[in-house]
Design a protein around this motif. Structure first.
Motif, PDB file in Angstrom:
ATOM      1  N   THR A 114       0.844  -1.203   0.000  1.00 33.12           N
ATOM      2  CA  THR A 114       0.000   0.000   0.000  1.00 33.12           C
ATOM      3  C   THR A 114       0.878   1.251   0.000  1.00 33.12           C
ATOM      4  N   VAL A 115       1.854   1.276   0.888  1.00 34.97           N
ATOM      5  CA  VAL A 115       2.752   2.432   0.981  1.00 34.97           C
ATOM      6  C   VAL A 115       3.511   2.631  -0.324  1.00 34.97           C
ATOM      7  N   ARG A 116       4.020   1.548  -0.884  1.00 33.58           N
ATOM      8  CA  ARG A 116       4.787   1.649  -2.129  1.00 33.58           C
ATOM      9  C   ARG A 116       3.913   2.183  -3.268  1.00 33.58           C
ATOM     10  N   MET A 117       2.661   1.714  -3.337  1.00 29.63           N
ATOM     11  CA  MET A 117       1.794   2.189  -4.412  1.00 29.63           C
ATOM     12  C   MET A 117       1.454   3.667  -4.222  1.00 29.63           C
ATOM     13  N   CYS A 118       1.219   4.084  -2.981  1.00 32.47           N
ATOM     14  CA  CYS A 118       0.967   5.508  -2.735  1.00 32.47           C
ATOM     15  C   CYS A 118       2.141   6.349  -3.217  1.00 32.47           C
ATOM     16  N   ALA A 175      12.100  -1.145   4.321  1.00 30.98           N
ATOM     17  CA  ALA A 175      10.960  -0.571   3.607  1.00 30.98           C
ATOM     18  C   ALA A 175      11.371   0.681   2.849  1.00 30.98           C
ATOM     19  N   LEU A 176      12.257   1.489   3.429  1.00 31.30           N
ATOM     20  CA  LEU A 176      12.727   2.690   2.748  1.00 31.30           C
ATOM     21  C   LEU A 176      13.524   2.328   1.502  1.00 31.30           C
ATOM     22  N   GLU A 177      14.309   1.254   1.582  1.00 26.89           N
ATOM     23  CA  GLU A 177      15.066   0.814   0.412  1.00 26.89           C
ATOM     24  C   GLU A 177      14.101   0.376  -0.690  1.00 26.89           C
ATOM     25  N   GLN A 178      13.030  -0.290  -0.311  1.00 27.72           N
ATOM     26  CA  GLN A 178      12.049  -0.717  -1.306  1.00 27.72           C
ATOM     27  C   GLN A 178      11.391   0.488  -1.972  1.00 27.72           C
ATOM     28  N   LEU A 179      11.137   1.533  -1.184  1.00 26.06           N
ATOM     29  CA  LEU A 179      10.513   2.723  -1.757  1.00 26.06           C
ATOM     30  C   LEU A 179      11.426   3.389  -2.767  1.00 26.06           C
ATOM     31  N   ALA A 180      12.721   3.293  -2.552  1.00 22.71           N
ATOM     32  CA  ALA A 180      13.674   3.945  -3.438  1.00 22.71           C
ATOM     33  C   ALA A 180      13.980   3.112  -4.679  1.00 22.71           C
ATOM     34  N   THR A 181      13.496   1.869  -4.701  1.00 23.34           N
ATOM     35  CA  THR A 181      13.767   0.965  -5.814  1.00 23.34           C
ATOM     36  C   THR A 181      12.610   0.975  -6.785  1.00 23.34           C
ATOM     37  N   PRO A 182      12.873   0.967  -8.098  1.00 23.43           N
ATOM     38  CA  PRO A 182      11.762   0.868  -9.053  1.00 23.43           C
ATOM     39  C   PRO A 182      10.887  -0.333  -8.729  1.00 23.43           C
ATOM     40  N   VAL A 183       9.602  -0.119  -8.712  1.00 21.58           N
ATOM     41  CA  VAL A 183       8.662  -1.113  -8.221  1.00 21.58           C
ATOM     42  C   VAL A 183       7.989  -1.816  -9.385  1.00 21.58           C
ATOM     43  N   GLY A 184       7.962  -3.138  -9.323  1.00 13.45           N
ATOM     44  CA  GLY A 184       7.166  -3.914 -10.254  1.00 13.45           C
ATOM     45  C   GLY A 184       5.769  -4.076  -9.693  1.00 13.45           C
TER      46      GLY A 184
END
Length: 342
Positions: free
Chosen positions: A247-251, A316-325
């Motif tokens: 949810t956070v990543r999509m936002c 989680a912060l690293e995931q936010l900074a990574t291009p998301v599939g």
């Protein structure tokens, strides 16, 4: 441009975003935050209050009371201010500070539950407090969004027909599940009028609505610690569970494209994206989802890096900074839907 005399007289029904061009997701997002309450809950508030007025349940000295994680509380606060009723919102510690302040600006009182019931969680504790209030003073009127047919009736009347008008060839509709008012109203309308449309419920991991195990949830809106009384799974074709970090990543993905949406919208889009990636990789289906809210109320949580790190960990912060599939939402088998009448 309409001219209105009360804030609830205005609601934008027909704004959709095509997410294919901005995020590469073959999905249309219905924006429900373009009203004075800032969320889809304005529809439920209007439907429930006007029905209570017609039934004579509300008097000039009535005090509305409702359990809400935030958005309905704001909508009821706005309407109570406009119509001259008192309002007491019973919420819990997950409610955003900005949301609580908005309710108070409208003149509402806010009671925050901080200790969860050992069995039914924070929601159960909220409902128990509401029941004690009703026993203490007959001026309190509980609209009870969890069982009130005028909750889902508002979406049967307004939300579903607006989607159907825009997309006459709709194949699949994704609807987030909280109280399941929006889900049941839309699902009932489509099963009655366009039964070929597939209805996919989107829920948060940790919610018990569809029989999944309870777990801590930090983002208010979707999900429930108690099975929703309105939920009838015969109207639901499939269920998608979404981890809160998705949810956070999509936002954040949406914000990076200039669209600031709230947690409920992020969950709905994340669940829809994962389902479509699995079931329609070629992007041939006509798909839509409902974005219940905008993002200003989440600036101190979903969009605050310290909050994200504290709740979900530094990774989680690293995931936010990574291009998301595509998000890693989880599929849940739902009963076969029946073409029931509303």
């Amino acid at each position: 441009m309409p001219i209105i005399s009360a804030p609830h007289d205005f609601n934008e029904h027909d704004l959709f975003i095509d997410l294919r061009s901005s995020l590469g997701i073959p999905l249309h997002l219905k924006c429900e935050g373009m009203n004075f309450a800032g969320s889809i809950k304005q529809k439920a508030a209007v439907g429930m209050i006007e029905a209570a007025e017609r039934a004579g349940r509300l008097r000039p000295d009535s005090i509305l009371v409702e359990s809400s994680s935030g958005n309905l509380g704001v909508a009821l606060s706005m309407m109570a201010a406009s119509k001259g009723y008192g309002f007491l919102c019973v919420t819990d510690s997950r409610c955003n500070l900005n949301t609580r302040r908005m309710m108070e600006v409208f003149g509402a009182r806010v009671h925050t539950i901080t200790e969860a019931d050992p069995v039914t969680g924070l929601l159960g504790a909220r409902l128990a407090y509401v029941r004690r209030l009703l026993e203490s003073d007959d001026r309190y009127v509980w609209l009870n969004q969890y069982q009130n047919p005028d909750n889902w009736g508002a979406h049967y009347r307004w939300t579903a027909p607006a989607i159907a008008r825009q997309f006459p060839d709709l194949d699949v509709l994704f609807v987030g599940a909280g109280t399941t008012g929006t889900l049941m109203g839309c699902a009932r309308w489509f099963k009655e009028h366009r039964p070929q449309v597939r209805i996919v419920a989107v829920d948060s991991v940790g919610s018990v609505s569809f029989g999944q195990p309870a777990a801590p949830r930090w983002i208010p809106g979707l999900g429930s610690g108690v099975r929703p009384a309105m939920l009838d799974e015969r109207y639901v074709d499939d269920v998608r569970m979404v981890e809160e970090i998705d949810t956070v990543r999509m936002c954040h993905r949406l914000a990076a494209r200039g669209f600031l949406f709230g947690g409920s919208t992020g969950t709905a889009v994340a669940g829809a994206a994962a389902w479509l990636a699995e079931h329609d990789p070629a992007g041939r289906l006509t798909a839509a989802t409902i974005g219940p809210d905008l993002g200003e109320r989440y600036l101190d949580t979903v969009y605050q890096t310290n909050w994200v790190q504290d709740i979900y960990g530094s990774e989680a912060l690293e995931q936010l900074a990574t291009p998301v599939g595509m998000p890693s939402a989880v599929a849940v088998k739902a009963p076969d839907a029946l073409p029931l009448a509303a």
